[in-house]
Write a protein that holds these residues in place. Structure first.
Motif, PDB file in Angstrom:
ATOM      1  N   HIS A 107      56.736  73.161  43.164  1.00  0.00           N
ATOM      2  CA  HIS A 107      57.077  74.546  42.839  1.00  0.00           C
ATOM      3  C   HIS A 107      56.098  75.243  41.890  1.00  0.00           C
ATOM      4  O   HIS A 107      56.216  76.449  41.701  1.00  0.00           O
ATOM      5  CB  HIS A 107      58.479  74.598  42.227  1.00  0.00           C
ATOM      6  N   LEU A 108      55.157  74.499  41.288  1.00  0.00           N
ATOM      7  CA  LEU A 108      54.266  75.117  40.308  1.00  0.00           C
ATOM      8  C   LEU A 108      52.803  75.046  40.715  1.00  0.00           C
ATOM      9  O   LEU A 108      52.069  76.032  40.596  1.00  0.00           O
ATOM     10  CB  LEU A 108      54.468  74.442  38.949  1.00  0.00           C
ATOM     11  N   LEU A 109      52.361  73.908  41.204  1.00  0.00           N
ATOM     12  CA  LEU A 109      50.935  73.688  41.419  1.00  0.00           C
ATOM     13  C   LEU A 109      50.335  74.305  42.687  1.00  0.00           C
ATOM     14  O   LEU A 109      49.144  74.638  42.672  1.00  0.00           O
ATOM     15  CB  LEU A 109      50.631  72.186  41.416  1.00  0.00           C
ATOM     16  N   PRO A 110      51.072  74.448  43.795  1.00  0.00           N
ATOM     17  CA  PRO A 110      50.409  74.903  45.032  1.00  0.00           C
ATOM     18  C   PRO A 110      49.561  76.173  44.914  1.00  0.00           C
ATOM     19  O   PRO A 110      48.422  76.178  45.404  1.00  0.00           O
ATOM     20  CB  PRO A 110      51.588  75.093  46.001  1.00  0.00           C
ATOM     21  N   PRO A 111      50.025  77.269  44.272  1.00  0.00           N
ATOM     22  CA  PRO A 111      49.148  78.452  44.175  1.00  0.00           C
ATOM     23  C   PRO A 111      47.864  78.169  43.404  1.00  0.00           C
ATOM     24  O   PRO A 111      46.789  78.651  43.778  1.00  0.00           O
ATOM     25  CB  PRO A 111      50.026  79.474  43.441  1.00  0.00           C
ATOM     26  N   MET A 112      47.977  77.381  42.318  1.00  0.00           N
ATOM     27  CA  MET A 112      46.787  77.032  41.537  1.00  0.00           C
ATOM     28  C   MET A 112      45.822  76.190  42.355  1.00  0.00           C
ATOM     29  O   MET A 112      44.604  76.428  42.356  1.00  0.00           O
ATOM     30  CB  MET A 112      47.206  76.279  40.266  1.00  0.00           C
ATOM     31  N   LEU A 113      46.343  75.218  43.087  1.00  0.00           N
ATOM     32  CA  LEU A 113      45.487  74.354  43.902  1.00  0.00           C
ATOM     33  C   LEU A 113      44.821  75.140  45.019  1.00  0.00           C
ATOM     34  O   LEU A 113      43.641  74.916  45.338  1.00  0.00           O
ATOM     35  CB  LEU A 113      46.319  73.210  44.486  1.00  0.00           C
ATOM     36  N   SER A 288      41.417  74.380  32.614  1.00  0.00           N
ATOM     37  CA  SER A 288      41.582  75.822  32.374  1.00  0.00           C
ATOM     38  C   SER A 288      42.638  76.417  33.299  1.00  0.00           C
ATOM     39  O   SER A 288      43.451  77.245  32.877  1.00  0.00           O
ATOM     40  CB  SER A 288      40.245  76.550  32.580  1.00  0.00           C
ATOM     41  N   ALA A 289      42.643  75.976  34.555  1.00  0.00           N
ATOM     42  CA  ALA A 289      43.631  76.486  35.513  1.00  0.00           C
ATOM     43  C   ALA A 289      45.044  76.050  35.135  1.00  0.00           C
ATOM     44  O   ALA A 289      45.998  76.834  35.243  1.00  0.00           O
ATOM     45  CB  ALA A 289      43.281  76.007  36.918  1.00  0.00           C
ATOM     46  N   LEU A 290      45.199  74.812  34.672  1.00  0.00           N
ATOM     47  CA  LEU A 290      46.513  74.341  34.246  1.00  0.00           C
ATOM     48  C   LEU A 290      46.982  75.064  32.992  1.00  0.00           C
ATOM     49  O   LEU A 290      48.156  75.425  32.863  1.00  0.00           O
ATOM     50  CB  LEU A 290      46.472  72.829  33.994  1.00  0.00           C
ATOM     51  N   GLU A 291      46.081  75.287  32.050  1.00  0.00           N
ATOM     52  CA  GLU A 291      46.447  76.000  30.826  1.00  0.00           C
ATOM     53  C   GLU A 291      46.880  77.438  31.137  1.00  0.00           C
ATOM     54  O   GLU A 291      47.738  78.006  30.455  1.00  0.00           O
ATOM     55  CB  GLU A 291      45.274  75.991  29.854  1.00  0.00           C
ATOM     56  N   ALA A 292      46.292  78.036  32.170  1.00  0.00           N
ATOM     57  CA  ALA A 292      46.626  79.407  32.547  1.00  0.00           C
ATOM     58  C   ALA A 292      48.014  79.508  33.178  1.00  0.00           C
ATOM     59  O   ALA A 292      48.560  80.618  33.294  1.00  0.00           O
ATOM     60  CB  ALA A 292      45.582  79.954  33.525  1.00  0.00           C
ATOM     61  N   LEU A 293      48.605  78.382  33.589  1.00  0.00           N
ATOM     62  CA  LEU A 293      49.944  78.426  34.184  1.00  0.00           C
ATOM     63  C   LEU A 293      50.967  78.993  33.213  1.00  0.00           C
ATOM     64  O   LEU A 293      51.921  79.653  33.614  1.00  0.00           O
ATOM     65  CB  LEU A 293      50.363  77.026  34.632  1.00  0.00           C
ATOM     66  N   GLY A 294      50.776  78.711  31.928  1.00  0.00           N
ATOM     67  CA  GLY A 294      51.713  79.201  30.915  1.00  0.00           C
ATOM     68  C   GLY A 294      51.710  80.711  30.822  1.00  0.00           C
ATOM     69  O   GLY A 294      52.771  81.339  30.727  1.00  0.00           O
ATOM     70  N   SER A 295      50.543  81.314  30.852  1.00  0.00           N
ATOM     71  CA  SER A 295      50.450  82.769  30.745  1.00  0.00           C
ATOM     72  C   SER A 295      50.902  83.465  32.027  1.00  0.00           C
ATOM     73  O   SER A 295      51.331  84.620  32.019  1.00  0.00           O
ATOM     74  CB  SER A 295      49.026  83.199  30.396  1.00  0.00           C
TER      75      SER A 295
END
Length: 297
Positions: A107-113, A288-295
């Motif tokens: 539910h969280l990673l697919p758009p980032m990946l 950097s991409a993982l850290e941006a998930l919070g924002s």
């Protein structure tokens, strides 16, 4: 001047980290005799003993400990050099291994990946799932580059960075018209519960939420899959408490009624990385991409 063999040096570091020749051999995809030979050749070259056995585990000698500090810096420098050449030739490249929970994976990673693959097609990002303890252990042992886990988490020589707060909600069958929009521990304790399996970080947080109200629940079933839990609830077999991210999208909350919790319950997801991990260009991009998930949440 005595030259160091980089393969021997790396093998020595792996033996110390793994605690045995056989475990290091499995990590390096070598035979145990080959690993033992490389360490013995390194000791012969340096004319010092580097490893000794303490009980059932191998430990570095004082000379080995001194060499280990340099070996890790050398490993990092070599990895940086290789990555620099790779990125110079074809942009950000290489492989990054991430470990996380099943809920975040779905539910969280697919758009980032998807975005990372589009921007950096030569970067191979591999994802595996597990509970917090398993992921932290794999990061500590250098089997994973990054972990995205539910706090609390702790480990030797790890850098832990909180990135995202995720609220919990209660779910019930969509046809349950008597289900309130906000529910308490007392309300839920009287109903059949479909829970996460025991031992998971999520289950521990939920159990603690009930205990704070002086209640201990006995689930009618305990499952390891968030999607299986939602299917059971939608089928009318009970209610559950799940992370909100798992029901944010309309197609993931089909057949369910969502309620907030009072008092509120939430979890914090954090990035875990070894403190001595070489930060290659690819690894920096993923961090950097993982850290941006919070924002973005």
């Amino acid at each position: 001047m005595r030259r160091l063999n980089l393969d021997q040096l790396h093998t020595f570091s792996e033996v110390v980290d793994a605690g045995s020749f056989s475990a290091a051999a499995a990590r390096l995809d070598l035979s145990q005799p080959a690993v033992s030979l490389q360490v013995r050749q390194l000791e012969q070259r340096l004319k010092v003993r580097l490893i000794e056995r303490v009980g059932k585990r191998l430990k570095p000698t004082s000379a080995g400990t001194a060499l280990l500090e340099h070996a890790r810096r050398i490993d990092a420098a070599v990895e940086d050099a290789l990555q620099a050449l790779s990125s110079h030739a074809s942009g950000v490249a290489g492989e990054v291994a991430i470990g996380t929970g099943a809920t975040a994976c779905i539910h969280l990673l697919p758009p980032m990946l998807r975005a990372m693959r589009k921007r950096h097609p030569m970067l191979d990002i591999r994802v595996s799932t597990g509970n917090t303890d398993d992921v932290v252990s794999a990061v500590t042992e250098n089997r994973l580059d990054i972990g995205l886990v539910t706090l609390p988490a702790a480990g030797r020589s790890l850098h832990i960075t909180p990135v995202l707060r995720d609220e919990f909600v209660a779910i019930a069958p969509a046809g349950d018209q008597g289900w309130a929009t906000q529910v308490t521990p007392q309300t839920l304790a009287a109903a059949p519960m479909v829970a996460f399996e025991s031992g998971s970080s999520t289950r521990l947080l939920i159990d603690e939420w009930f205990l704070q109200a002086g209640l201990r629940v006995r689930p009618v079933m305990a499952l390891g899959s968030i999607e299986a839990i939602k299917e059971m609830v939608a089928a009318g077999l009970g209610y559950s408490i799940v992370p909100r991210m798992s029901v944010n999208a309309a197609h993931y909350r089909r057949g369910l009624r969502i309620s907030t919790l009072a008092p509120e319950l939430s979890r914090t997801l954090a990035i875990v990385v070894r403190q001595d991990k070489p930060l290659t260009p690819g690894l920096r991009k993923v961090l950097s991409a993982l850290e941006a998930l919070g924002s973005a949440a």
